[in-house]
Design a protein around this motif. Structure first.
Motif, PDB file in Angstrom:
ATOM      1  N   THR A 167      -9.924   4.229  -1.876  1.00  0.00           N
ATOM      2  CA  THR A 167      -9.439   4.507  -0.531  1.00  0.00           C
ATOM      3  C   THR A 167      -8.370   3.467  -0.178  1.00  0.00           C
ATOM      4  O   THR A 167      -8.278   2.400  -0.808  1.00  0.00           O
ATOM      5  CB  THR A 167     -10.565   4.421   0.502  1.00  0.00           C
ATOM      6  N   ARG A 168      -7.572   3.756   0.810  1.00  0.00           N
ATOM      7  CA  ARG A 168      -6.519   2.827   1.218  1.00  0.00           C
ATOM      8  C   ARG A 168      -7.115   1.472   1.626  1.00  0.00           C
ATOM      9  O   ARG A 168      -6.588   0.416   1.280  1.00  0.00           O
ATOM     10  CB  ARG A 168      -5.705   3.429   2.373  1.00  0.00           C
ATOM     11  N   THR A 205      -4.455   4.128  -4.827  1.00  0.00           N
ATOM     12  CA  THR A 205      -5.150   5.126  -4.010  1.00  0.00           C
ATOM     13  C   THR A 205      -5.425   6.426  -4.769  1.00  0.00           C
ATOM     14  O   THR A 205      -6.019   7.347  -4.209  1.00  0.00           O
ATOM     15  CB  THR A 205      -4.366   5.418  -2.717  1.00  0.00           C
ATOM     16  N   ALA A 231      -8.216  -0.374  -1.421  1.00  0.00           N
ATOM     17  CA  ALA A 231      -7.041  -0.812  -2.181  1.00  0.00           C
ATOM     18  C   ALA A 231      -6.465  -2.095  -1.581  1.00  0.00           C
ATOM     19  O   ALA A 231      -6.048  -3.005  -2.314  1.00  0.00           O
ATOM     20  CB  ALA A 231      -5.983   0.286  -2.198  1.00  0.00           C
ATOM     21  N   LEU A 271       0.824  -1.215   0.000  1.00  0.00           N
ATOM     22  CA  LEU A 271       0.000   0.000   0.000  1.00  0.00           C
ATOM     23  C   LEU A 271       0.856   1.262   0.000  1.00  0.00           C
ATOM     24  O   LEU A 271       0.423   2.312  -0.476  1.00  0.00           O
ATOM     25  CB  LEU A 271      -0.928  -0.002   1.220  1.00  0.00           C
TER      26      LEU A 271
END
Length: 203
Positions: free
Chosen positions: A55-56, A51, A59, A41
């Motif tokens: 959104t994180r 991203t 992801a 990430l």
């Protein structure tokens, strides 16, 4: 997650597969895999690309549910990401040869999934080969029982263990015995990885 452009999706999957190959993904514990998801990430070529569109949290879910859910099949030459892997497992035809001998090959266009299966032939007869790791034995046996009823081809179940892992002889005997109870031919083989060089990956 259709909001990802196709070219970006394939670019990210290719980089994930390159790193997974270097990491020996099969040999990692669940905790180690979780750590690498977090690292991905933060990776400029992976998470920072995702991203831009997700959104994180989404992801991270995407990494698990898309590239890594497809990873084992892609390494077997199956699925839409098969051309992106850097570590390749034996093809279905090669698995058939490992188990039955050099005279066997896969019938082109016969691959299906869940579980992985295809028709194989020695030029005289055809069989339905199903294969997967030891943890999928229950699924293989159930699919084999259904094949006995639904198809004219004698099923062959191959318990395929990645190189570096091993089954003890007691486990193998139990697998074979379970197959015999169900009227199924169960064989074992080891899948050895081969490295595939990609234009933008290290040799």
């Amino acid at each position: 997650m259709s909001e990802l452009p196709d070219n970006l999706r394939r670019q990210v999957v290719a980089e994930v597969y390159r790193q997974a190959g270097e990491l020996d993904w099969d040999g990692l514990t669940d905790r180690q895999r979780s750590t690498h998801y977090d690292q991905w990430l933060d990776d400029p070529g992976i998470g920072q690309q995702l991203t831009r569109f997700l959104t994180r949290e989404r992801a991270r879910v995407w990494l698990k549910d898309v590239p890594m859910k497809e990873y084992a099949r892609a390494r077997s030459g199956i699925g839409v990401y098969a051309d992106l892997v850097t570590m390749r497992l034996p093809s279905p035809g090669q698995i058939a040869q490992q188990v039955l001998g050099s005279g066997w090959s896969m019938v082109i266009g016969s691959i299906q999934e869940k579980p992985n299966r295809c028709l194989i032939t020695d030029g005289r007869e055809q069989r339905l080969m199903m294969w997967g790791p030891p943890k999928t034995l229950r699924d293989l046996v159930w699919a084999g029982i259904n094949a006995l009823i639904d198809t004219p081809h004698q099923p062959l179940l191959v318990v395929a263990t990645p190189q570096g892992q091993r089954l003890d002889e007691g486990e193998k005997r139990r697998h074979i015995r379970l197959g015999q109870v169900a009227g199924l031919d169960v064989r074992h083989t080891v899948l050895r990885m081969t490295h595939i060089s990609r234009p933008n990956s290290p040799a």
